[in-house]
Design a protein around this motif. Structure first.
Motif, mmCIF file in Angstrom:
data_model
loop_
_atom_site.group_PDB
_atom_site.id
_atom_site.type_symbol
_atom_site.label_atom_id
_atom_site.label_comp_id
_atom_site.label_asym_id
_atom_site.label_seq_id
_atom_site.Cartn_x
_atom_site.Cartn_y
_atom_site.Cartn_z
ATOM 1 N N GLN A 153 0.894 -1.166 0.000
ATOM 2 C CA GLN A 153 0.000 0.000 0.000
ATOM 3 C C GLN A 153 0.927 1.208 0.000
ATOM 4 O O GLN A 153 1.614 1.459 0.993
ATOM 5 N N GLY A 154 0.959 1.920 -1.103
ATOM 6 C CA GLY A 154 1.995 2.946 -1.268
ATOM 7 C C GLY A 154 1.607 4.315 -0.728
ATOM 8 O O GLY A 154 0.566 4.490 -0.107
ATOM 9 N N GLY A 155 2.521 5.264 -0.986
ATOM 10 C CA GLY A 155 2.242 6.657 -0.679
ATOM 11 C C GLY A 155 2.678 7.113 0.696
ATOM 12 O O GLY A 155 2.303 8.200 1.132
ATOM 13 N N ARG A 156 3.476 6.309 1.405
ATOM 14 C CA ARG A 156 3.938 6.728 2.741
ATOM 15 C C ARG A 156 5.435 7.013 2.716
ATOM 16 O O ARG A 156 6.216 6.172 2.258
ATOM 17 N N PRO A 157 5.863 8.173 3.223
ATOM 18 C CA PRO A 157 7.306 8.452 3.276
ATOM 19 C C PRO A 157 7.992 7.463 4.220
ATOM 20 O O PRO A 157 7.456 7.144 5.272
ATOM 21 N N LEU A 158 9.145 6.956 3.838
ATOM 22 C CA LEU A 158 9.875 6.029 4.703
ATOM 23 C C LEU A 158 10.782 6.814 5.640
ATOM 24 O O LEU A 158 11.469 7.748 5.223
ATOM 25 N N GLU A 159 10.801 6.419 6.901
ATOM 26 C CA GLU A 159 11.654 7.070 7.905
ATOM 27 C C GLU A 159 12.272 5.975 8.754
ATOM 28 O O GLU A 159 11.551 5.083 9.208
ATOM 29 N N GLY B 233 11.011 10.662 1.965
ATOM 30 C CA GLY B 233 11.319 10.358 3.361
ATOM 31 C C GLY B 233 12.786 10.536 3.682
ATOM 32 O O GLY B 233 13.501 11.294 3.001
ATOM 33 N N SER B 234 13.238 9.840 4.719
ATOM 34 C CA SER B 234 14.637 9.945 5.140
ATOM 35 C C SER B 234 15.069 8.603 5.726
ATOM 36 O O SER B 234 14.424 8.081 6.633
ATOM 37 N N LEU B 235 16.136 8.040 5.189
ATOM 38 C CA LEU B 235 16.616 6.743 5.674
ATOM 39 C C LEU B 235 18.099 6.814 5.997
ATOM 40 O O LEU B 235 18.881 7.359 5.216
ATOM 41 N N GLY C 64 27.993 5.015 7.870
ATOM 42 C CA GLY C 64 26.890 4.841 6.925
ATOM 43 C C GLY C 64 26.564 6.143 6.229
ATOM 44 O O GLY C 64 27.428 7.010 6.096
ATOM 45 N N LEU C 65 25.330 6.271 5.760
ATOM 46 C CA LEU C 65 24.914 7.524 5.160
ATOM 47 C C LEU C 65 23.412 7.723 5.342
ATOM 48 O O LEU C 65 22.678 6.760 5.546
ATOM 49 N N THR C 66 23.005 8.994 5.284
ATOM 50 C CA THR C 66 21.595 9.306 5.436
ATOM 51 C C THR C 66 21.118 9.953 4.146
ATOM 52 O O THR C 66 21.764 10.868 3.620
ATOM 53 N N LEU D 269 11.948 -2.782 4.863
ATOM 54 C CA LEU D 269 11.106 -1.633 4.489
ATOM 55 C C LEU D 269 9.976 -1.430 5.495
ATOM 56 O O LEU D 269 9.659 -0.288 5.862
ATOM 57 N N ALA D 270 9.371 -2.524 5.967
ATOM 58 C CA ALA D 270 8.256 -2.405 6.918
ATOM 59 C C ALA D 270 8.723 -1.721 8.200
ATOM 60 O O ALA D 270 7.999 -0.918 8.790
ATOM 61 N N ALA D 271 9.969 -1.997 8.606
ATOM 62 C CA ALA D 271 10.492 -1.384 9.832
ATOM 63 C C ALA D 271 10.640 0.130 9.687
ATOM 64 O O ALA D 271 10.797 0.845 10.675
ATOM 65 N N CYS D 272 10.589 0.631 8.462
ATOM 66 C CA CYS D 272 10.707 2.076 8.215
ATOM 67 C C CYS D 272 9.356 2.681 7.817
ATOM 68 O O CYS D 272 9.309 3.771 7.239
ATOM 69 N N GLY D 273 8.294 1.954 8.082
ATOM 70 C CA GLY D 273 6.961 2.531 7.883
ATOM 71 C C GLY D 273 6.264 2.133 6.596
ATOM 72 O O GLY D 273 5.135 2.587 6.344
#
Ligand code: UD1
Length: 420
Positions: free
Chosen positions: A7-13, A250-252, A282-284, A408-412
């Motif tokens: 189910q799309g459309g959510r920013p990942l954080e 989003g921001s990862l 790492g990197l953001t 991916l689920a862990a990031c929303g």
């Protein structure tokens, strides 16, 4: 057969731990054939392709065993009892051809099924074979198999690759490590996975100069020894999740990702309006403002990787303006385009280039995965799209992306695997 529903459309954080690189792990495992001592690899990704290579090496006679409880270290070693790589394994994974160089260098014979045509172009292995012939092997093709033999040790030679093939560089490098005398590989591929293989070979006792450059000089040795080596983080997984952050706005934090391995991906993402901030571990990657269409051409490292072409096309699909994406490494690598267009993208392919005209938003649809990177591009498109996307044939994903739904689920993300 499993499917992935998004189910799309959510920013990942959030934060994603980058796994060890599949394309480094596979040649490193093949390198275990070069010694009768134990090679221990750590940071091994949990992937189908790694299991396929383990099965191949096991049928060559090696013991492949987990070390410790974490499941990320593998010990490989033992006597080579069989020099044939059968069709049933090679057809599953082209990288099986990487046993050719080590086997002929170590025991003087190898019979490897010829990798067939593949969904991303014809992908011949002529450069691997020519290189081994230049090192003194006798190579013939018969009944769908490559047979390579050598009387005694291979002999060092100067090999100029007409194209910096990753696999040919790796096969020749491994064979040359045990050859008699000096080998020079000119116009060698410079991908970070080759640097990783060379570093491991050096730890095993090989003598290699020019690591990281397009000219590798190898002074062959009579024996290689056991070693312990940590596989580098996967730059393609890093780049893929960077696009996931960017395409969802989003921001990862990509734990373990190395900016110096991303090559032209960094510049392309920056030009498109994406922020990338490296730190010591790492990197953001984040995107707060609009995206701009940016032209991309795939090239050998440090150019833009062909293994990131499908993913960047998803980003360009929702960027403002147009982008031209040109594929120069493989023919026929635009199979994701019709599927992305079914999700509302506006992409036209002309020969080796695709014009991507950005649209404000993609919309979810049932789609079909065709190869590894095409599959993950559909996941990215699903994350960005409005509504539900159902991806069929996800077994391609399991070859090269570890725990993609969990990460991916862990990031929303709203993403799940469904059977049936
Ligand atoms: C490796 C990667 C793959 C990546 C590719 C290019 C692994 C396991 N796979 O594949 O994910 O997409 O590099 O970065 O590391 N070619 C020939 N003759 C040869 C060998 C290659 O013509 O003997 C051509 C191929 O058809 C292709 C191009 O060279 O068009 C690049 O191939 P190569 O760099 O060899 O890729 P692989 O090692 O197969």
């Amino acid at each position: 057969m499993d499917k992935i529903r998004i189910q799309g459309g959510r920013p990942l954080e959030g934060s994603i731990a980058i796994s060890g690189a599949k394309n480094a792990g596979l040649p490193l495992m093949a390198a275990a054939l070069l010694t009768d001592e134990r090679l221990v690899l750590t940071n091994v990704p949990r992937l189908e392709d790694i299991r396929t290579m383990a099965a191949l090496l096991a049928q060559h006679g090696l013991a492949v065993e987990p070390v410790g409880n974490a499941g990320r270290a593998l010990a490989l070693g033992g006597r080579i009892s069989n020099t044939e790589a059968p069709y049933d394994i090679v057809r599953k994974m082209r990288a099986s051809v990487l046993v050719l160089g080590p086997l002929v260098a170590r025991v003087g014979e190898a019979r490897v099924s010829l990798p067939g045509g593949c969904s991303i172009g014809t992908r011949p292995v002529d450069l691997h074979l020519k290189g081994l012939e230049q090192l003194g092997a006798t190579v013939s093709l018969d009944g769908g198999y490559i047979t390579a033999t050598a009387k005694g040790r291979l002999k060092g030679a100067t090999i100029v690759l007409p194209f910096p093939s990753v696999g040919a560089t790796e096969n020749i490098l491994m064979a040359a490590a045990l050859a008699d005398g000096q080998t020079v590989i000119a116009n060698a591929a410079r991908e970070p996975e080759i640097g990783d293989l060379a570093a491991c070979l050096v730890a095993m006792g090989a003598r290699i100069e020019g690591i990281g450059t397009d000219r590798l000089t190898i002074d062959g040795v009579a024996h290689l020894y056991g070693a312990t080596h940590a596989i580098i983080p996967d730059r393609i997984e890093t780049g893929t999740y960077a696009v996931a952050a960017a395409v969802t706005g989003g921001s990862l934090r990509l734990e373990g990702g190395r900016i110096e391995h991303l090559g032209a991906v960094v510049r392309t993402l920056s030009d498109a309006g994406v922020d990338i901030v490296p730190d010591e571990a790492g990197l953001t990657v984040s995107r707060r403002n609009g995206l701009h269409g940016t032209d991309v051409m795939t090239e050998p490292f440090p150019g833009f990787p062909t293994d990131m072409q499908a993913q960047i096309m998803v980003l360009m699909s929702v960027a403002e303006g147009a982008a031209m994406v040109t594929e120069t490494v493989f023919e026929n690598r635009f199979m994701h385009v019709p599927e992305l267009n079914r999700m509302g993208a506006r992409i036209n392919v002309h020969g080796a280039s695709a014009i991507v005209r950005g649209v404000p938003q993609l919309s979810g649809a049932p789609v079909m995965a065709t190869d590894l990177r095409a599959s993950v591009s559909l996941v990215l498109a699903g994350l960005a799209a409005k509504g539900e996307t159902l991806i069929n044939r996800v077994y391609h994903l399991d070859r090269g992306y570890e725990a993609v739904e969990e990460k991916l689920a862990a990031c929303g993300a709203r993403i799940e695997r469904v059977g049936g």
